[in-house]
Design a protein around this motif. Sequence first.
Motif, PDB file in Angstrom:
ATOM      1  N   GLN A 190       0.967  -1.048  -0.072  1.00 57.37           N
ATOM      2  CA  GLN A 190      -0.170  -0.048  -0.086  1.00 57.37           C
ATOM      3  C   GLN A 190       0.887   1.264  -0.063  1.00 57.37           C
ATOM      4  N   PRO A 191       0.616   2.276  -0.817  1.00 60.67           N
ATOM      5  CA  PRO A 191       1.319   3.691  -1.080  1.00 60.67           C
ATOM      6  C   PRO A 191       1.777   3.975   0.757  1.00 60.67           C
ATOM      7  N   GLY A 192       2.896   4.456   0.768  1.00 54.57           N
ATOM      8  CA  GLY A 192       3.357   5.000   1.891  1.00 54.57           C
ATOM      9  C   GLY A 192       3.845   4.173   3.247  1.00 54.57           C
ATOM     10  N   VAL A 193       3.524   2.968   2.908  1.00 51.68           N
ATOM     11  CA  VAL A 193       3.545   1.896   4.133  1.00 51.68           C
ATOM     12  C   VAL A 193       4.981   1.631   4.379  1.00 51.68           C
ATOM     13  N   GLY A 194       5.634   2.059   5.751  1.00 48.35           N
ATOM     14  CA  GLY A 194       7.070   2.038   5.751  1.00 48.35           C
ATOM     15  C   GLY A 194       7.200   0.173   6.587  1.00 48.35           C
ATOM     16  N   THR A 195       7.833   0.772   7.865  1.00 42.51           N
ATOM     17  CA  THR A 195       8.056  -0.775   8.794  1.00 42.51           C
ATOM     18  C   THR A 195       6.765  -1.116   9.244  1.00 42.51           C
ATOM     19  N   ILE A 196       6.457  -2.527   9.167  1.00 39.09           N
ATOM     20  CA  ILE A 196       5.002  -3.130   9.666  1.00 39.09           C
ATOM     21  C   ILE A 196       5.423  -3.485  10.942  1.00 39.09           C
ATOM     22  N   ILE A 197       4.480  -3.290  11.961  1.00 34.75           N
ATOM     23  CA  ILE A 197       4.595  -3.853  13.361  1.00 34.75           C
ATOM     24  C   ILE A 197       3.849  -5.388  13.195  1.00 34.75           C
ATOM     25  N   LEU A 198       4.337  -6.097  13.917  1.00 31.03           N
ATOM     26  CA  LEU A 198       3.988  -7.573  14.063  1.00 31.03           C
ATOM     27  C   LEU A 198       3.968  -7.867  15.463  1.00 31.03           C
ATOM     28  N   GLY A 199       2.743  -7.741  16.032  1.00 30.07           N
ATOM     29  CA  GLY A 199       2.712  -8.021  17.398  1.00 30.07           C
ATOM     30  C   GLY A 199       3.343  -9.288  18.030  1.00 30.07           C
ATOM     31  N   LEU A 200       4.053  -9.120  18.963  1.00 30.23           N
ATOM     32  CA  LEU A 200       5.033 -10.365  19.473  1.00 30.23           C
ATOM     33  C   LEU A 200       4.156 -11.734  19.699  1.00 30.23           C
ATOM     34  N   THR A 201       4.740 -12.759  19.055  1.00 28.95           N
ATOM     35  CA  THR A 201       4.173 -13.863  19.367  1.00 28.95           C
ATOM     36  C   THR A 201       5.152 -14.750  19.819  1.00 28.95           C
ATOM     37  N   GLU A 202       5.171 -15.547  20.674  1.00 36.14           N
ATOM     38  CA  GLU A 202       6.020 -16.775  20.954  1.00 36.14           C
ATOM     39  C   GLU A 202       6.125 -17.971  20.323  1.00 36.14           C
ATOM     40  N   ASN A 203       5.119 -18.079  19.258  1.00 33.31           N
ATOM     41  CA  ASN A 203       4.840 -19.364  18.608  1.00 33.31           C
ATOM     42  C   ASN A 203       5.934 -19.344  17.129  1.00 33.31           C
ATOM     43  N   ARG A 204       7.011 -20.093  17.308  1.00 33.52           N
ATOM     44  CA  ARG A 204       8.058 -19.839  16.454  1.00 33.52           C
ATOM     45  C   ARG A 204       7.413 -20.092  14.941  1.00 33.52           C
ATOM     46  N   GLN A 205       6.491 -21.015  14.714  1.00 31.47           N
ATOM     47  CA  GLN A 205       6.159 -21.234  13.383  1.00 31.47           C
ATOM     48  C   GLN A 205       5.251 -19.792  12.897  1.00 31.47           C
ATOM     49  N   GLN A 206       4.450 -19.117  13.662  1.00 30.03           N
ATOM     50  CA  GLN A 206       3.907 -18.032  13.189  1.00 30.03           C
ATOM     51  C   GLN A 206       5.200 -16.774  12.828  1.00 30.03           C
ATOM     52  N   ILE A 207       6.132 -17.038  13.852  1.00 29.37           N
ATOM     53  CA  ILE A 207       7.174 -15.955  13.603  1.00 29.37           C
ATOM     54  C   ILE A 207       7.755 -16.099  12.145  1.00 29.37           C
ATOM     55  N   LYS A 208       8.059 -17.642  11.734  1.00 29.10           N
ATOM     56  CA  LYS A 208       8.716 -17.758  10.675  1.00 29.10           C
ATOM     57  C   LYS A 208       7.793 -17.402   9.415  1.00 29.10           C
ATOM     58  N   THR A 209       6.615 -17.945   9.383  1.00 26.61           N
ATOM     59  CA  THR A 209       5.637 -17.760   8.371  1.00 26.61           C
ATOM     60  C   THR A 209       5.569 -16.094   8.230  1.00 26.61           C
ATOM     61  N   ASP A 210       5.247 -15.550   9.517  1.00 29.42           N
ATOM     62  CA  ASP A 210       5.315 -13.920   9.131  1.00 29.42           C
ATOM     63  C   ASP A 210       6.282 -13.274   8.643  1.00 29.42           C
ATOM     64  N   LEU A 211       7.606 -13.758   8.912  1.00 31.94           N
ATOM     65  CA  LEU A 211       8.639 -13.012   8.162  1.00 31.94           C
ATOM     66  C   LEU A 211       9.070 -13.560   7.145  1.00 31.94           C
ATOM     67  N   GLU A 212       8.323 -14.614   6.596  1.00 33.19           N
ATOM     68  CA  GLU A 212       8.713 -14.963   5.208  1.00 33.19           C
ATOM     69  C   GLU A 212       7.599 -14.549   3.965  1.00 33.19           C
ATOM     70  N   ALA A 213       6.602 -13.673   4.693  1.00 29.41           N
ATOM     71  CA  ALA A 213       5.565 -13.169   4.131  1.00 29.41           C
ATOM     72  C   ALA A 213       5.881 -12.421   2.752  1.00 29.41           C
ATOM     73  N   LEU A 214       7.085 -11.701   2.628  1.00 32.26           N
ATOM     74  CA  LEU A 214       7.457 -10.541   1.721  1.00 32.26           C
ATOM     75  C   LEU A 214       8.438 -11.303   0.835  1.00 32.26           C
ATOM     76  N   GLN A 215       8.660 -12.699   0.663  1.00 37.60           N
ATOM     77  CA  GLN A 215       9.766 -12.969  -0.205  1.00 37.60           C
ATOM     78  C   GLN A 215       9.027 -12.927  -1.437  1.00 37.60           C
ATOM     79  N   LYS A 216       7.904 -13.114  -1.892  1.00 36.93           N
ATOM     80  CA  LYS A 216       7.518 -12.863  -3.384  1.00 36.93           C
ATOM     81  C   LYS A 216       6.363 -12.076  -3.234  1.00 36.93           C
TER      82      LYS A 216
END
Length: 314
Positions: free
Chosen positions: A258-284
Motif C-alpha cells: 500500500q502507498p506510503g507504508v514503511g516498517t510493519i509492526i508485528l505483535g509479538l508471538t512466542e509461536n515460532r512457526q508464526q514468527i517464521k511464516t510472518d517473516l517470510e511473507a514478503l519473499q514474493k
Amino acid sequence: MEQEKIADCFMVGCWQLDDRSWKALSELDVERTIDTYLAWGIKRFDTADIYGRSEKLLGKCLKGRSDCEIWTKAVFFGAVPTLQQIQYKIDSSLRNLQRDHLDCVQIHWHDPSLDFASTFEIFNQYLAKGKISQLGVTNFNTTMLKRALEYAPIKTHQVQYNLIDRRVETSIQALCLQHKIPLIPYGSLAGGFLSNKFLGVKIPPAEGEHCRGFYYNHMIAKHGGWSAVQELLQTMAEVGQKYEMTIAQVALNWLKQQPGVGTIILGLTENRQQIKTDLEALQKPLERLDIQKLSQRSQALFQQVGDVYSYERH
Ligand SMILES: NC(=O)c1ccc[n+]([C@@H]2O[C@H](COP(=O)([O-])OP(=O)(O)OC[C@H]3O[C@@H](n4cnc5c(N)ncnc54)[C@H](OP(=O)(O)O)[C@@H]3O)[C@@H](O)[C@H]2O)c1
C-alpha cells in the motif's frame, strides 16, 4: 528479497510484554522470544510508556545491542501535558530502556486542545540535545497531524491499518505521502484474526483476555461484522493458494504494497512457526491484480468510520 532486507520491513510490537496483558509470559519466555526475532535479523521493537514492564524487559533483553532500535511512545490522557510530565516520561523511558538516548518517541494524543506549540517545543529541545533521535506520532487524525507538522519534524505516523480497517486511506495516507512520513501499521493481522486459524469459524471466539477479543472485535463489529470477515478470509485464502501463502502472509504482503507504508509492526508471538511464516511473507510480492482483488473485496465488505482510530476512545 534477501532475509536481511525482509527483516528490515518489520518491527516487533511489544504491547504483549505488558505483565497485565493476555500473554503473561515469563521473563525467560520473553528472552527466548526476543532472541528468536533477533536470530531472524529483526532490529526494531515498538513499545510504550504505558505497556507495564515492556520497556524495562526490552531494555534488559537488548542491553548493549546498539544495532537495535527501540521505539517507544509518550501517551498523554486528559489535560495538556506539563513540562514536568513530559520530562518524567522521557527520563523514565531512558532509565527503563537503559539507553542514553531514545531512538524514536511517538506522541499519542487525541485531544485537539493539545497546546502544540509548548508541547512540541519541549520535545524539540530533547531532539536538539540528542536525547531523542526521532519524533513520531500515533493515531493523530488529519487535522492534528497538520498542526503537529507546523511545530516539529514528525518522521513517522503509527496507525491501525489492515484489510478490515482502512480508515487511513481517507486522507491521512495522502498527507503522509505528501510529507514523506512513512505509515507504520499496527494491527496488521487484526490481532491474528487475519489468519487461517479463523477461516470458517462461525462465531468469533469470546477471547475476552486476548487483544483480539477486547480490541479488534470492537473494530470488526463497527466495520462490517464477523460474516464480512469470513468472506474476506475466503478471498484471502483463494489468493494465498495461488502463491502457496497463508492468509496472514497475504495480509502482510497486501499491506506492504500500500502507498506510503514503511516498517510493519508485528505483535509479538512466542509461536515460532508464526514468527517464521510472518517473516517470510514478503519473499514474493503478490501481483498487482491480486492486490486489487483484495482491495476491492475489502472495500465491498467493510465501511470505514472516520479517518483514523477514533470511536475506540469512547
Ligand atoms: N499506537 C497504538 O495505539 C497501538 C495500538 C495497538 C497496538 N500497538 C502496537 O502494535 C503492536 C501490534 O499490534 P497487535 O499485537 O495488537 O496486532 P497484530 O500484530 O495484528 O496481532 C499480533 C498477534 O497476532 C497473532 N499472530 C501472529 N502471527 C500469526 C499468524 N501467522 N497466525 C495467527 N495468528 C498470528 C499473535 O497472537 P498469538 O501469539 O496469541 O497467536 C500476535 O500476538 C502491539 O504490540 C503494539 O506495539 C499500537
